[in-house]
Design an enzyme around this catalytic site. Structure first.
Site, short mmCIF file in Angstrom:
data_model
loop_
_atom_site.label_atom_id
_atom_site.label_comp_id
_atom_site.label_asym_id
_atom_site.label_seq_id
_atom_site.Cartn_x
_atom_site.Cartn_y
_atom_site.Cartn_z
N LYS A 89 -2.36 7.98 -4.82
CA LYS A 89 -2.43 8.58 -3.49
C LYS A 89 -3.23 9.88 -3.55
CE LYS A 89 2.13 6.84 -2.05
NZ LYS A 89 1.72 5.99 -0.92
N GLU B 111 4.04 -1.23 -4.10
CA GLU B 111 5.04 -1.48 -5.14
C GLU B 111 6.41 -1.82 -4.61
OE1 GLU B 111 6.44 2.07 -3.57
OE2 GLU B 111 4.35 1.55 -4.03
N ARG C 7 7.48 -3.83 -2.29
CA ARG C 7 7.72 -5.27 -2.12
C ARG C 7 7.97 -5.96 -3.45
NH1 ARG C 7 1.98 -5.71 0.69
NH2 ARG C 7 2.82 -3.72 1.38
N ASP D 49 -0.14 0.63 -5.28
CA ASP D 49 0.58 1.41 -4.27
C ASP D 49 1.32 0.50 -3.29
OD1 ASP D 49 1.49 3.71 -3.10
OD2 ASP D 49 -0.28 4.00 -1.83
#
Length: 531
Positions: free
Chosen positions: A283, A355, A357, A353
């Protein structure tokens, strides 16, 4: 580390002087008008006369709210919105929280809620959201003798219950009702505290300590923990793959409440990413701050589990916590890596990013396969797109059961933890995950195609779209926090949605029993077969 403000609830008004104990009176104008001055004078006299009170009451013109000081800023009357739209709670909980935050002092004081009995639970939960527990602020230097200790403040919430008519039934609150409010308030404040604490104080180890503390307090529940390399050995490729780069290893933790004579098994699965850097798909500097909140789903599960078990949950209930820190390091998952999840299905990682799920997919399959749950609800700060789709106040609800989708929507209105349905259409949306080398990718090809729905469908795909269990997915990335504080979102929602399974009168009155469970003919209440 924690706030010194405690909350208590009372069914009647005690005598107090605003000069010594400030008071805030809140209600809709129509409800405030039903209360005679003599019934509330014990909170106002001798500082406020009947003439001043009645003049203020007439002057209230909420747009959407309004407040008028009755005595300096120590006695205040505040009006809630006169009406609520069909997608908002009739109790106006967000307005209550906002008013309480702006008009209280954090000292020994009183809040008087004037409402109908059906709004008591949501109103109490709204007040609880206004008093966060976590703070690292240092005390200001004082000229007062150093021996003087800060006395913990108590905010007492008192209720005046009004009805639609004078002939309405019993409007009093019992001691059992007050225990319900206290349990829910504790669950909400616990959830918000976990969300507020930064990762250097709330890593996976620390979260497990919070879970163990609840286990010890409840006493009758069991705890299972699978950690680190053991996750890899048992096939939890999602949780392990996300958390393996962190210095503190990931974990799957399960609190289990299994009372005798239970006929149904429910599992709540929470996303507990204690910090989300995005992994190697890292990020940016403006989007990473605040990612301590990515464990809000697991925190909500813990707070709700405490609340309903404390209030006599009568069915099997498992709280499944998928805990990991999505970090960067030599062991970090790379884009292009392929992981085999607990379902046995393979996933090509095209976005580290995405992650949440991955860990939830392992969690729901464990709930189905190992815990034999017939109703599985997962809750998570899953997508930023949820905020675009349903906003900051409404979580997104996705389900393979139209009945449970409708029940969850109604529970949101009743509890104040609002929800709104998003499209459930696997045949149109799941192809976004097509992979040439694995069963699926973990991030969609077209980010403009119903992202919150797609993210939820990734989780269900590991159960199978033809799963016989009822699956409910709640994406609450937006309502999990307000400003820089956690809201405790999810506790009131889950307590209300599953309140029919408790022995608590308030929750039973607010919760609607699924028709499929009352006649036991629908798939959602039958134990599923193992994989």
């Amino acid at each position: 580390m924690t706030s010194s403000t405690s909350l208590s609830f009372s069914a009647s008004l005690s005598k107090s002087d605003p000069l010594n104990s400030p008071v805030l009176i809140i209600g809709q104008v129509k409800n405030l008008q039903k209360v005679k001055f003599r019934d509330i004078s014990c909170k106002l006299e001798p500082r406020v006369t009947e003439e001043v009170y009645l003049s203020a009451l007439v002057a209230l013109h909420p747009s959407p709210t309004d407040s008028i000081p009755l005595y300096l800023n120590l006695a205040t009357i505040a009006a809630l919105p006169s009406k609520s739209s069909r997608h908002n709670s009739a109790s106006s909980p967000h307005s209550i929280t906002k008013i309480v935050k702006s008009a209280t002092f954090g000292v020994n004081e009183y809040i008087v809620i004037v409402c109908e009995k059906s709004d008591v639970f949501a109103s109490a939960c709204a007040v609880a959201r206004a008093f966060p527990l976590y703070s690292r602020k240092t005390s200001k230097p004082s000229s007062v003798d150093s021996a003087t200790q800060t006395v913990p403040a108590t905010v007492t919430v008192e209720f005046i219950i009004v009805g639609e008519s004078e002939n309405e039934g019993d409007l009093s609150l019992t001691s059992s009702d007050l225990q319900t409010l206290e349990a829910a308030a504790k669950g909400i404040r616990l959830t918000a505290k976990i969300v507020d604490i930064p990762c250097n104080e709330m890593n996976v180890d620390d979260f497990l300590m919070e879970i163990k503390a609840i286990k010890n307090e409840l006493g009758s529940v069991s705890l299972t923990i699978i950690r680190g390399e053991e996750l890899k050995e048992q096939g939890f490729g999602g949780i392990y793959g996300v958390g393996k780069a962190a210095s503190v290893p990931p974990a799957l933790a399960v609190l289990s409440h299994t009372p005798p004579r239970a006929t149904e098994t429910v599992a709540w699965v929470g996303k507990g990413i204690v910090y989300d850097t995005g992994g190697l798909s890292i990020k940016g500097k403006t989007t990473m701050p605040g990612m301590k909140r990515d464990c809000a789903g697991a925190a909500a599960v813990l707070g709700a589990f405490y609340t309903v078990v404390k209030l006599g949950y009568r069915q099997n209930l498992h709280a499944v916590f998928c805990l990991a820190e999505n970090s960067v390091g030599p062991k970090a998952t790379r884009p292009d890596d392929i992981h085999t999840l607990y379902s046995g299905r393979t996933v090509e990682i095209n976005n580290t990013d995405a992650e949440g799920r991955l860990v939830l997919a392992d969690g729901v399959v464990f709930a189905y396969r190992n815990l034999e749950a017939s109703i599985i609800l997962d809750i998570a700060t899953l997508t930023g797109a949820q905020g675009v789709a349903t906003g900051k106040y409404h979580g997104a609800i996705l389900s393979n059961s139209a009945e449970w989708e409708n029940l969850a929507f109604k529970a949101g209105l009743t509890s104040g933890d609002l929800l709104f349905p998003i499209p459930y259409c696997p045949e149109l949306h799941f192809p976004e995950y097509a992979s040439a080398v694995a069963d699926m990718k973990n991030s969609v090809a077209d980010r403009s195609n119903a992202q919150p729905s797609c993210a939820g469908l990734f989780i269900q795909s590991h159960l199978g779209f033809d799963t016989p269990c009822a699956w409910i997915h709640v994406d609450m990335a937006g309502p999990a926090y307000c400003g820089e504080r956690g809201t405790g979102y999810g506790v009131a929602l889950l307590a209300t949605l599953f309140g029919h399974n408790t022995s608590d009168k308030i929750l039973q009155s607010l919760s609607e029993t699924p028709k499929s469970c009352s006649n036991n003919e629908d798939r959602s209440c039958k134990r599923p077969k193992r994989f």
